[in-house]
Scaffold this motif. Structure first.
Motif, PDB file in Angstrom:
ATOM      1  N   LEU A  96       9.447   8.209  -0.396  1.00  0.00           N
ATOM      2  CA  LEU A  96       9.183   7.761  -1.763  1.00  0.00           C
ATOM      3  C   LEU A  96       8.962   6.252  -1.821  1.00  0.00           C
ATOM      4  CD1 LEU A  96      11.686   9.973  -3.785  1.00  0.00           C
ATOM      5  CD2 LEU A  96       9.192  10.076  -3.861  1.00  0.00           C
ATOM      6  N   ARG A  97       9.733   5.503  -1.070  1.00  0.00           N
ATOM      7  CA  ARG A  97       9.543   4.039  -1.035  1.00  0.00           C
ATOM      8  C   ARG A  97       8.155   3.701  -0.480  1.00  0.00           C
ATOM      9  NH1 ARG A  97      13.917   1.675  -3.689  1.00  0.00           N
ATOM     10  NH2 ARG A  97      15.787   2.685  -2.998  1.00  0.00           N
ATOM     11  N   LEU A  98       7.766   4.374   0.586  1.00  0.00           N
ATOM     12  CA  LEU A  98       6.451   4.110   1.176  1.00  0.00           C
ATOM     13  C   LEU A  98       5.326   4.514   0.225  1.00  0.00           C
ATOM     14  CD1 LEU A  98       7.116   5.148   4.872  1.00  0.00           C
ATOM     15  CD2 LEU A  98       7.011   2.845   3.908  1.00  0.00           C
ATOM     16  N   ILE A  99       5.517   5.602  -0.496  1.00  0.00           N
ATOM     17  CA  ILE A  99       4.523   6.015  -1.487  1.00  0.00           C
ATOM     18  C   ILE A  99       4.406   4.965  -2.589  1.00  0.00           C
ATOM     19  CG2 ILE A  99       4.074   7.691  -3.333  1.00  0.00           C
ATOM     20  CD1 ILE A  99       5.135   9.848  -1.380  1.00  0.00           C
ATOM     21  N   SER A 100       5.530   4.379  -2.980  1.00  0.00           N
ATOM     22  CA  SER A 100       5.461   3.353  -4.030  1.00  0.00           C
ATOM     23  C   SER A 100       4.713   2.117  -3.535  1.00  0.00           C
ATOM     24  CB  SER A 100       6.857   3.000  -4.538  1.00  0.00           C
ATOM     25  OG  SER A 100       7.583   2.297  -3.570  1.00  0.00           O
ATOM     26  N   ILE A 101       4.901   1.737  -2.270  1.00  0.00           N
ATOM     27  CA  ILE A 101       4.149   0.606  -1.714  1.00  0.00           C
ATOM     28  C   ILE A 101       2.665   0.959  -1.659  1.00  0.00           C
ATOM     29  CG2 ILE A 101       3.758  -0.800   0.360  1.00  0.00           C
ATOM     30  CD1 ILE A 101       6.797  -0.520   0.909  1.00  0.00           C
ATOM     31  N   TRP A 102       2.351   2.187  -1.237  1.00  0.00           N
ATOM     32  CA  TRP A 102       0.961   2.636  -1.177  1.00  0.00           C
ATOM     33  C   TRP A 102       0.331   2.614  -2.575  1.00  0.00           C
ATOM     34  CZ3 TRP A 102      -1.264   6.960  -3.448  1.00  0.00           C
ATOM     35  CH2 TRP A 102      -2.555   7.249  -3.049  1.00  0.00           C
ATOM     36  N   LEU A 103       1.064   3.073  -3.564  1.00  0.00           N
ATOM     37  CA  LEU A 103       0.549   3.094  -4.934  1.00  0.00           C
ATOM     38  C   LEU A 103       0.269   1.682  -5.435  1.00  0.00           C
ATOM     39  CD1 LEU A 103      -0.195   4.637  -7.499  1.00  0.00           C
ATOM     40  CD2 LEU A 103       2.215   4.589  -8.129  1.00  0.00           C
ATOM     41  N   LEU A 104       1.141   0.756  -5.110  1.00  0.00           N
ATOM     42  CA  LEU A 104       0.936  -0.637  -5.504  1.00  0.00           C
ATOM     43  C   LEU A 104      -0.352  -1.191  -4.890  1.00  0.00           C
ATOM     44  CD1 LEU A 104       2.273  -2.940  -7.080  1.00  0.00           C
ATOM     45  CD2 LEU A 104       3.418  -3.591  -4.964  1.00  0.00           C
ATOM     46  N   ILE A 105      -0.586  -0.887  -3.633  1.00  0.00           N
ATOM     47  CA  ILE A 105      -1.821  -1.327  -2.975  1.00  0.00           C
ATOM     48  C   ILE A 105      -3.027  -0.651  -3.620  1.00  0.00           C
ATOM     49  CG2 ILE A 105      -3.115  -1.190  -0.808  1.00  0.00           C
ATOM     50  CD1 ILE A 105      -0.407  -1.662   0.619  1.00  0.00           C
ATOM     51  N   GLN A 106      -2.918   0.629  -3.941  1.00  0.00           N
ATOM     52  CA  GLN A 106      -4.031   1.336  -4.570  1.00  0.00           C
ATOM     53  C   GLN A 106      -4.369   0.772  -5.948  1.00  0.00           C
ATOM     54  OE1 GLN A 106      -6.041   3.548  -3.007  1.00  0.00           O
ATOM     55  NE2 GLN A 106      -4.782   2.948  -1.281  1.00  0.00           N
ATOM     56  N   LEU A 107      -3.363   0.277  -6.659  1.00  0.00           N
ATOM     57  CA  LEU A 107      -3.626  -0.366  -7.954  1.00  0.00           C
ATOM     58  C   LEU A 107      -4.597  -1.523  -7.780  1.00  0.00           C
ATOM     59  CD1 LEU A 107      -0.157  -0.579  -9.701  1.00  0.00           C
ATOM     60  CD2 LEU A 107      -2.187   0.528 -10.589  1.00  0.00           C
TER      61      LEU A 107
END
Length: 167
Positions: A16-27
């Motif tokens: 979940l933490r890695l997904i949140s970092i990925w989502l931030l980059i995708q933004l």
């Protein structure tokens, strides 16, 4: 050296933490697409969209993204809090560092693959638009985060421990 194996709660929390970092980059990476949508709408309607609408929709896009990142991080914290014992909650620092480094490698490779393609507008552009510049800037941001995850995983480990209240 006593090694601890990761249980499903720990794996879920780190994922979940890695997904949140990925989502931030995708933004950051998807901001140019939003600008292109505005350009397409302007061309279709043959009238300009007010500047306030641009700013409002981009702000809403970012706000929703940041809220999603925050909620995903809260979910990861909640998953760890549900672990039954302190030994289950504690994950070896080496395991956490390796997972951050693996995520960083993914971000680096992904950015390196798309970065040359994102700069393809340079030889043909007589003038540089915001949408042309935002994609490479987002990829450089992703590359920077990836390199930071790989080279300084202890920073990320300490940051997430502080966020969980364990430092």
């Amino acid at each position: 050296v006593k090694r601890q194996s990761m249980n499903s709660q720990q794996v879920t929390a780190i994922a979940l933490r890695l997904i949140s970092i990925w989502l931030l980059i995708q933004l950051v990476l998807n901001l140019p697409s939003l600008v292109l949508v505005f350009s397409s709408i302007e061309q279709y309607q043959q009238q300009e969209i007010p500047q306030g609408a641009y700013v409002g929709i981009i702000a809403a896009f970012l706000l929703i993204g940041f809220v999603a990142v925050f909620l995903i991080n809260k979910a990861a914290t909640s998953v760890l809090a549900r672990a039954k014992t302190d030994s289950e909650k504690s994950l070896s620092k080496d395991s956490q560092k390796v997972l951050f480094q693996l995520a960083g490698l993914y971000f680096v490779v992904d950015a390196i693959v798309y970065l040359p393609r994102s700069l393809g507008f340079i030889p043909n552009a007589t003038e540089i638009s915001v949408s042309n510049v935002l994609w490479p800037v987002g990829l450089v941001f992703q590359l920077t985060i990836g390199l930071w995850l790989v080279s300084n995983s202890s920073f990320w480990l300490n940051l997430f421990q502080k966020l969980r209240g364990r430092a």
